[in-house]
Design a protein around this motif. Structure first.
Motif, PDB file in Angstrom:
ATOM      1  N   UNK A  40      33.157  33.879  34.943  1.00 55.67           N
ATOM      2  CA  UNK A  40      33.548  35.238  34.570  1.00 55.67           C
ATOM      3  C   UNK A  40      32.333  35.953  33.986  1.00 55.67           C
ATOM      4  N   UNK A  42      32.324  39.655  33.015  1.00 52.17           N
ATOM      5  CA  UNK A  42      32.660  40.664  32.012  1.00 52.17           C
ATOM      6  C   UNK A  42      34.115  41.056  32.148  1.00 52.17           C
ATOM      7  N   UNK A  43      34.646  41.451  31.050  1.00 46.89           N
ATOM      8  CA  UNK A  43      35.996  41.978  31.015  1.00 46.89           C
ATOM      9  C   UNK A  43      35.910  43.348  30.357  1.00 46.89           C
ATOM     10  N   UNK A  44      36.124  44.356  31.163  1.00 48.81           N
ATOM     11  CA  UNK A  44      35.973  45.714  30.670  1.00 48.81           C
ATOM     12  C   UNK A  44      37.344  46.343  30.494  1.00 48.81           C
ATOM     13  N   UNK A 404      35.801  41.543  41.810  1.00 46.11           N
ATOM     14  CA  UNK A 404      36.235  42.607  40.910  1.00 46.11           C
ATOM     15  C   UNK A 404      37.758  42.668  40.949  1.00 46.11           C
ATOM     16  N   UNK A 405      38.352  42.502  39.826  1.00 42.63           N
ATOM     17  CA  UNK A 405      39.800  42.633  39.740  1.00 42.63           C
ATOM     18  C   UNK A 405      40.103  43.782  38.786  1.00 42.63           C
ATOM     19  N   UNK A 500      38.022  43.102  35.502  1.00 46.60           N
ATOM     20  CA  UNK A 500      37.420  41.793  35.288  1.00 46.60           C
ATOM     21  C   UNK A 500      36.437  41.527  36.425  1.00 46.60           C
ATOM     22  N   UNK A 502      33.765  38.566  38.061  1.00 51.10           N
ATOM     23  CA  UNK A 502      33.376  37.160  38.075  1.00 51.10           C
ATOM     24  C   UNK A 502      32.358  36.963  39.186  1.00 51.10           C
TER      25      UNK A 502
ATOM     26  N   UNK B 204      39.423  33.019  39.246  1.00 51.81           N
ATOM     27  CA  UNK B 204      38.018  33.399  39.220  1.00 51.81           C
ATOM     28  C   UNK B 204      37.576  33.964  37.886  1.00 51.81           C
ATOM     29  N   UNK B 205      38.530  34.480  37.107  1.00 51.82           N
ATOM     30  CA  UNK B 205      38.141  35.279  35.953  1.00 51.82           C
ATOM     31  C   UNK B 205      38.356  34.560  34.635  1.00 51.82           C
ATOM     32  N   UNK B 286      36.648  34.850  29.444  1.00 57.75           N
ATOM     33  CA  UNK B 286      37.007  35.766  30.535  1.00 57.75           C
ATOM     34  C   UNK B 286      35.905  36.782  30.754  1.00 57.75           C
ATOM     35  N   UNK B 287      34.713  36.394  30.418  1.00 61.75           N
ATOM     36  CA  UNK B 287      33.588  37.311  30.550  1.00 61.75           C
ATOM     37  C   UNK B 287      33.317  37.978  29.212  1.00 61.75           C
ATOM     38  N   UNK B 288      32.162  38.547  29.141  1.00 63.62           N
ATOM     39  CA  UNK B 288      31.807  39.280  27.924  1.00 63.62           C
ATOM     40  C   UNK B 288      32.674  40.527  27.857  1.00 63.62           C
ATOM     41  N   UNK B 290      33.869  44.092  26.990  1.00 64.89           N
ATOM     42  CA  UNK B 290      33.359  45.430  26.690  1.00 64.89           C
ATOM     43  C   UNK B 290      34.536  46.385  26.561  1.00 64.89           C
TER      44      UNK B 290
END
Lengths: 514, 463
Positions: A40, A42-44, A404-405, A500, A502, B204-205, B286-288, B290
């Motif tokens: 993963x 980033x989670x925006x 990209x989800x 999200x 990955x 995936x995430x 789950x990723x950085x 933001x």
């Protein structure tokens, strides 16, 4: 038996000495690590509620029903004061002759005005009477002359002042301050701009019979404190200017932004007792320096009904009287303005004009529209320069897939076009990424459900090789509201977005190259 | 953590080291040190003295996963080799290293008994080959984010054994029973008590990392400085235990005998210089993160790192006492004596480490040419590695006895070696008065056979 044992032992030694395999440790230079990972990145997240709360000086405000609107107000874009409406110029000197036989002289003249102004009454907060005395011969004794405005009072009494031609002189020059002088320019009747002047030679005994004394009298530096009358049809330009107009969140985009009910208001406050017509020009300039003229009609400001009473006028600038749709669709970042005012645009009104030195006309600029709009190919074009320093290990990657989800509760699509720009400026490759799919909306334009999608972008060998030659990256984002920009949508603070990302990477890292 | 790594690999690789297989030594009682494999194995000597630090030196290497040629064979593709190798490794693939030095060894016969005493210094290094990492790095089919190290074990030990052994013959010397007590000091120890470490993609995430790790260490080397410590505290720390070896040897008749031994029974209690390395936590990444409503994202990555560190809760805990059993070993042997000079044997050896048995099988030949020269040869399958050709001899020059042996003489071809060891030493030995010439002994054996006496087999060892 001893010999059998020896045979066995010798056999071991032979076995130990045969079937050697050669080793080649230089192979280590060819060693590659072939690994993969799905990470993963980033989670925006974006919540419109947080966005609005966190933005200071925002043009976005929240209604009680959580709907968003654009509100922007720029006060005092134009300001007109008494000097822009009514000024009295310096008057030409009037020759007033007297002598021993005719020691008194009266004169009725009209006050000089601008643009056909016809004053009924006026009090001047400041001003001077400039007097020049010229005798035919030198006077042997002091000679006094009395000057009178017969239709003016100062401190409640008719204005009269005395000037002196000293003994032994043939001329004299003098001034007298007349601040607070109150003129009745009707001269007690139906006249306008009337000046009734009188001059008296007081010391007749000190003047030879043939010595004629002429006084030149002029009004100078007049500043009106209050005045009534008809102030003419003067046109006065306002100084041009500009102000910033940022709609946060879309300020980097250009074009394609269509408000469903676009309008803005020009709000005036007038304490001037006369009608005015203001002609304005507003030109909006967007991030790409494209300019669109609002092209709105001139509008009239009603007169204040009485001194000290503020007359408010509101002009709604809408698609019927302007190019406001195009003006706002341009997403202006800066607005340039200029304008002029014409007094009494319809000629002399029935009621007299009035003004005082505290009167003014102020024009405010206000945009207050709900965020109900369409986006149709609204674009953001950005170039990220000199990315080369961060990609030097990319050639160790066999394949890279970026996922990209998105879980989108915003009512617009966002399509991203990424171009790889080589050092010579050519676009050598790129990819398209439909990053967001617009959330569906109900009949009122409100989002009814989230739109969830997952998009993989595969960086194959060709794309990776192109990327290695890339110096700059160009991103062109295009936004459309639901149904490809054909449906108007409303923004509420309960909208949110989660993206999200990955990365699935298959590496092939050659250790020997280090 | 750096000290932990030094402890583990400095000990293990620096001294190059395991648990010995001792397959060639077991039935070769020409040298007194056979009692290290079975305290009941009958001794040929009447007494012996091992020269201090020279009487026994052995080193052992065992890699059940691969040989150098599996990776570096000339004319092959190293990447293909590693891919094949990685796919052949499994949770039983091991790397073992051992070094052993006999500091002092003495033995003497007393009536029907034989006493041994002495001191050993040995270093063991045992670890599972992290096959999952090999597969992730070289197989090309596994993802690093689907990693599970739950089966990974490692143990390192540096110990001193002070031993006292005794064997006694019963039933007209047909049965010999032996026991050895060992007082063990452990200077350095480290092992993985728990290694539950996994990385898992949940889609995936999401990567879910779970750690439940306890690495226990003991010994001053785990600490930053031990300059001020007394040398005795370092050499003989309060990490000790009483360990026992048991053995039996039974002579069925002239032709057959069986034997068995159980070694290193007992545990060590670690009281001093203890440090635990602990991590227990769970983290879902789950990723950085933001928040796009913020203007400043500069803290996002450091916040993720802080969360990771906090979640895994890495700690160094000092002073926790613990006990741990030594790796138990057992031998079972069956021998056929073709003649007094020639015997053949079948041997089973097992080691039990962390509840898993690691088995070795061997067949051997022992040739007793004379008191001056005896030799042995063996074929062994050691923990799944085949074709280990063992060989050894002893050479007696007067009172001095030199010996040299290996479980895999083919290790001369180092390219294909997976198991090898080397044992050598010098003893000062006395066999006693030679009773008779060999021919006379054989004649007496024949005579005894005719009379069916029970003492015939004792001649087998009287050179």
């Amino acid at each position: 038996m001893r010999k059998y044992g020896l045979w066995v032992f010798l056999t071991f030694l032979i076995l130990a000495a045969c079937s050697k395999k050669e080793l080649d440790f230089e192979m280590i230079d060819d060693l590659k690590v072939k690994s993969s990972a799905t990470l993963p990145l980033a989670s925006l997240s974006l919540s419109l509620e947080d966005l609005v709360a966190d933005i200071e000086d925002s043009t976005l405000v929240v209604d009680p029903d959580n709907a968003l609107r654009i509100y922007y107000r720029q006060d005092s874009v134009f300001t007109y004061s008494i000097n822009d409406i009514l000024t009295v110029p310096d008057q030409e000197p009037l020759p007033l002759p007297v002598d021993k036989s005719q020691p008194n002289f009266d004169l009725n003249v009209s006050l000089g005005t601008i643009a056909g102004a016809q004053l009924y009454n006026a009090i001047f907060e400041r001003g001077h009477i400039a007097v020049s005395i010229n005798a035919g011969d030198t006077v042997q004794s002091d000679v006094r002359l009395a000057f009178t405005f017969r239709n003016a009072t100062l401190n409640g009494v008719q204005y009269r002042d005395t000037f002196l031609l000293s003994a032994g002189n043939i001329t004299a020059v003098d001034t007298s301050y007349i601040g607070g002088i109150d003129f009745d320019f009707t001269n007690g009747g139906g006249s306008v701009n009337a000046l009734n002047i009188g001059l008296e030679l007081i010391d007749t005994a000190n003047v030879d019979p043939n010595n004629i004394i002429i006084c030149g009298v002029a009004l100078e530096n007049l500043a009106v404190e209050v005045a009534t009358g008809y102030f003419g049809d003067r046109v006065q330009a306002a100084p041009p200017g500009d102000f910033d107009f940022n709609i946060n969140g879309i300020d980097q985009f250009a074009g394609g932004f269509y408000l469903t009910d676009p309008n803005l208001k020009l709000i005036t406050r007038s304490t001037v007792g006369l009608p005015l017509e203001i002609t304005t020009e507003f030109i909006g300039e967007n991030a790409e320096l494209n300019r669109v003229d609002l092209d709105n009609d001139p509008f009239e400001i009603t007169a204040s009904p009485a001194p000290g009473v503020v007359a408010n006028s509101v002009l709604s600038v809408n698609p019927n009287n302007s190019q406001i749709t195009e003006f706002l669709a341009n997403i202006p970042q800066k607005i340039y303005y200029s304008g002029s005012v014409q007094i009494n645009p319809q000629g002399q009104p029935a009621d007299p004009n009035f003004i005082s030195n505290t009167s003014n006309v102020v024009v405010d600029f206000e945009v207050d529209v709900p965020m109900e709009f369409r986006l149709e190919d609204m674009r953001l074009d950005e170039v990220v320069e000199d990315i080369g320093a961060d990609i030097e290990n990319l050639d160790n990657i066999d394949e890279l897939t970026v996922f990209f989800r998105s879980e989108n509760r915003l009512p617009f699509d966002l399509n991203l076009s990424v171009s790889f720009i080589a050092a010579n400026g050519d676009s050598i490759n790129g990819f398209e990424l439909p990053l967001l799919a617009a959330a569906p909306v109900d009949g009122n334009g409100r989002v009814s459900a989230a739109n969830i999608q997952e998009i993989p972008v595969v960086f194959d060998e060709s794309l990776i090789n192109s990327f290695l030659l890339t110096q700059d990256l160009r991103f062109v984002a295009s936004a459309n509201t639901t149904n490809n920009g054909q449906t108007a949508v409303k923004l509420y603070t309960d909208y949110d977005l989660k993206i999200q990302t990955a990365m699935q990477v298959k590496g092939n890292y050659k250790i020997g190259e280090e | 953590m750096k000290k932990l790594i030094f402890t583990l690999f400095g000990l293990g690789l620096g001294f190059s080291a395991l648990a010995q297989s001792d397959l060639t030594l077991y039935n070769f009682n020409a040298i007194p040190q056979v009692h290290h494999t079975n305290p009941a194995y009958p001794q040929q000597t009447k007494w012996y003295i091992g020269l201090p630090a020279l009487s026994g030196f052995s080193t052992h290497y065992h890699n059940s996963g691969f040989s150098p040629a599996d990776i570096f064979e000339k004319g092959t593709d190293i990447n293909q080799n590693l891919e094949t190798l990685s796919n052949n490794l499994d949770e039983r693939s091991q790397l073992n290293l051992n070094n052993r030095i006999e500091l002092l060894g003495v033995g003497f016969k007393t009536g029907k008994g034989f006493v041994t005493l002495g001191a050993l210094q040995q270093i063991d290094f045992k670890m599972d080959l992290p096959y999952q990492l090999f597969q992730i790095l070289f197989s090309g089919r596994r993802s690093i984010t689907n990693l599970d190290l739950n089966t990974f074990d490692l143990e390192v030990m540096n110990r001193t054994d002070l031993y006292l052994g005794y064997q006694h013959k019963f039933l007209n010397e047909q049965l010999t029973l032996g026991v050895k007590a060992k007082y063990v000091f452990v200077q350095t120890h480290a092992y993985i008590d728990r290694m539950n470490l996994s990385l898992r993609n949940d889609g995936n995430y999401n990567v879910r990392a779970v750690s439940d790790i306890l690495v226990r260490t003991s010994g001053p080397s785990a600490f930053e400085s031990f300059d001020d410590e007394e040398i005795l505290d370092i050499a003989m720390p309060d990490n000790r235990g009483l360990i026992f070896d048991f053995g039996a040897h039974y002579k069925i008749n002239d032709k057959f005998d069986v034997s068995a031994s159980f070694l290193d029974l007992g545990s060590i209690t670690y009281n001093s210089y203890n440090r635990d390395y602990v991590s227990e936590g769970e983290y879902e990444f789950e990723g950085i993160e933001f928040d796009l409503s913020e203007d400043d994202f500069s803290d996002a990555s450091s916040a993720a790192a802080d969360s990771l560190e906090e979640a895994f809760n890495f700690q160094e805990l000092d002073g926790n006492t613990y006990s741990r059993s030594l790796m138990n070993r057992a031998f079972v042997s069956f021998n056929y004596n073709l003649s007094p000079e020639h015997s053949f044997g079948a041997l089973f050896h097992t080691r039990i480490w962390n509840g898993e048995m690691y088995n070795d099988y061997s067949v051997n030949y022992v040739g007793r040419v004379s008191r001056t020269f005896q030799f042995t040869a063996a074929y062994s399958m050691i923990n799944g590695t085949m074709h280990n050709i063992g060989a050894g001899f002893d050479l007696k020059l007067g009172a001095f006895q030199l010996y040299l042996m290996t479980d895999n003489a083919l290790a001369a071809d180092y390219a294909v070696v997976q198991t090898t060891n080397l044992r050598f030493g010098i003893n000062f030995t006395f066999y006693g008065r030679r009773q008779k010439g060999k021919d006379a002994q054989e004649a007496e054996v024949e005579k005894q056979k005719e009379t069916q006496t029970e003492e015939s087999a004792s001649l087998m060892y009287n050179f």
